[in-house]
Enzyme design. Structure first.
Site, PDB file in Angstrom:
ATOM      1  CE1 TYR A   1      -4.349   6.928   5.588  1.00  0.00           C
ATOM      2  CE2 TYR A   1      -4.327   9.130   6.540  1.00  0.00           C
ATOM      3  CZ  TYR A   1      -4.167   7.768   6.669  1.00  0.00           C
ATOM      4  OH  TYR A   1      -3.815   7.250   7.886  1.00  0.00           O
TER       5      TYR A   1
ATOM      6  CE  LYS B   1      -0.657   9.190   6.197  1.00  0.00           C
ATOM      7  NZ  LYS B   1      -0.961   8.590   7.497  1.00  0.00           N
TER       8      LYS B   1
ATOM      9  CD  GLU C   1       2.979   1.688  11.820  1.00  0.00           C
ATOM     10  OE1 GLU C   1       3.409   2.836  11.598  1.00  0.00           O
ATOM     11  OE2 GLU C   1       2.388   1.018  10.948  1.00  0.00           O
TER      12      GLU C   1
ATOM     13  CG  LEU D   1       3.080   5.384   7.103  1.00  0.00           C
ATOM     14  CD1 LEU D   1       2.840   5.000   5.649  1.00  0.00           C
ATOM     15  CD2 LEU D   1       1.984   6.317   7.589  1.00  0.00           C
TER      16      LEU D   1
HETATM   17  N1  PMP Z   1       2.106   5.093  11.420  1.00  0.00           N
HETATM   18  C1  PMP Z   1       0.777   5.114  11.204  1.00  0.00           C
HETATM   19  C2  PMP Z   1       0.048   3.812  11.117  1.00  0.00           C
HETATM   20  C3  PMP Z   1       0.094   6.331  11.072  1.00  0.00           C
HETATM   21  O1  PMP Z   1      -1.233   6.352  10.845  1.00  0.00           O
HETATM   22  C4  PMP Z   1       0.829   7.547  11.211  1.00  0.00           C
HETATM   23  C5  PMP Z   1       0.142   8.878  11.133  1.00  0.00           C
HETATM   24  N2  PMP Z   1      -0.643   9.027  10.010  1.00  0.00           N
HETATM   25  C6  PMP Z   1       2.204   7.479  11.434  1.00  0.00           C
HETATM   26  C7  PMP Z   1       2.816   6.231  11.532  1.00  0.00           C
HETATM   27  C8  PMP Z   1       3.023   8.732  11.575  1.00  0.00           C
HETATM   28  O2  PMP Z   1       3.224   9.371  10.345  1.00  0.00           O
HETATM   29  P1  PMP Z   1       3.494  10.937  10.261  1.00  0.00           P
HETATM   30  O3  PMP Z   1       4.616  11.264  11.197  1.00  0.00           O
HETATM   31  O4  PMP Z   1       3.880  11.161   8.839  1.00  0.00           O
HETATM   32  O5  PMP Z   1       2.226  11.631  10.634  1.00  0.00           O
END
Ligand code: PMP
Length: 287
Positions: free
Chosen positions: A31, A150, A182, A206
């Site tokens: 996603y 993701k 994270e 991610l």
């Molecule tokens: N890490 C994880 C595990 C996440 O779920 C998200 C947000 N979806 C992020 C990092 C941050 O990603 P982004 O800045 O692209 O929203």
């Protein structure tokens, strides 16, 4: 409210998929969440690139090229109508083909991916919430080793995130082998002695689109920053801690496991970066 499902825009209540969809049975899908400001998707090319990387990671062919994604997402945004939105995009490995086992781990020979998209109004943190900051708890990162995908299978993230909910906090900050990875649904930055520290992109996290924007803004505005592994002692001794994501933007973490982070209030660099981010996102939309 209209959603997009497999080639059609239709009311949410009419959007139905089969119980045999591998997204439902196995969490076999990926996603994206794309923020939309002033009716325009922000960093769409980066989100589509990451979607492609996630699809490659699960060996699923991309059902659309970039132009088709742009057109479909544009139509959904127009139908939703709000100025600021978040667009959820999900692609699953879909259904088994005719004559194939109904539920079986191996990829079906003739799977047709399911594409689902949902646009909702985006409500970002208010100035008062930003001024207050949030609390977070830490936990051992017990997810799999492919966190750069993701994946829609978010059970591990959900269980981790719930630990912070149970503590009345906004995020769970994860450590693996003594190093920061994270947040359960965000990236984490550390500020120490005026230097912004960010864990390096790897299979253990991610890499957020917001993470990239923050580092670009730091570079453009002469904010000292280093991308390198961040140990637990540095995390706990931070002057500032931020969580970042497309929907949370830049949010200061002011308490970690009950202990104040730095002065226990959002730090000066968090406030500066948030201001830079707000200006940047509106400028990009005007361009
Ligand atoms: N890490 C994880 C595990 C996440 O779920 C998200 C947000 N979806 C992020 C990092 C941050 O990603 P982004 O800045 O692209 O929203």
């Amino acid at each position: 409210m209209n959603v997009y499902l497999n080639g059609r825009f239709l009311p949410l209540a009419e959007a139905k998929i089969s119980v045999l969809d591998r997204g439902f049975l196995f969490g076999d899908g990926v996603y994206e969440v794309v923020p939309v400001y002033s009716g325009k998707p922000f960093r769409l090319e980066s989100h589509l690139r990451r979607l492609q990387a996630s699809l490659d990671g699960i060996r699923l062919a991309n059902p659309h090229d970039e132009a088709a994604w742009r057109a479909l997402i544009g139509q959904l945004i127009a139908q939703q109508g709000s100025e600021d939105q978040s667009v959820y995009v999900q692609v699953t490995r879909g259904l088994p083909g005719e004559g194939e086992p109904l539920r079986d781990h191996p990829f079906p020979q003739a799977a047709v991916p399911t594409v689902f998209m949902l646009a909702q109004p985006l409500v970002t943190a208010s100035p008062a919430q930003k001024a207050a900051g949030v609390c977070a708890v830490t936990a051992a990162d017990d997810r799999w080793l492919r966190c750069n995908i993701k994946a829609s299978a978010l059970l591990a993230n959900i269980l981790l995130r719930q630990q912070s909910v149970d503590a009345g906090c906004a995020e769970t900050v994860m450590l693996r082998d003594g190093y920061l990875t994270e947040g359960a649904a965000s990236n984490i930055f550390v500020v120490k002695d005026g230097v912004l520290l960010a864990p390096p992109p790897s299979n253990l996290m991610l890499t957020g689109i917001t993470y990239d924007v923050v580092l670009e803004l730091a570079a453009a505005h002469g904010i000292p920053h280093v991308v390198r592994p961040v140990g637990e002692a540095e995390l706990r001794g931070a002057d500032e801690l931020w969580m970042t994501s497309s929907t949370k933007e830049i949010m200061a973490i002011v308490r970690l496991d009950g202990a104040p982070v730095g002065a226990g209030v959002p730090g000066p660099l968090a406030q500066r970066m948030d201001a830079l981010y707000q200006t940047f996102k509106r400028e990009v939309m005007r361009a």
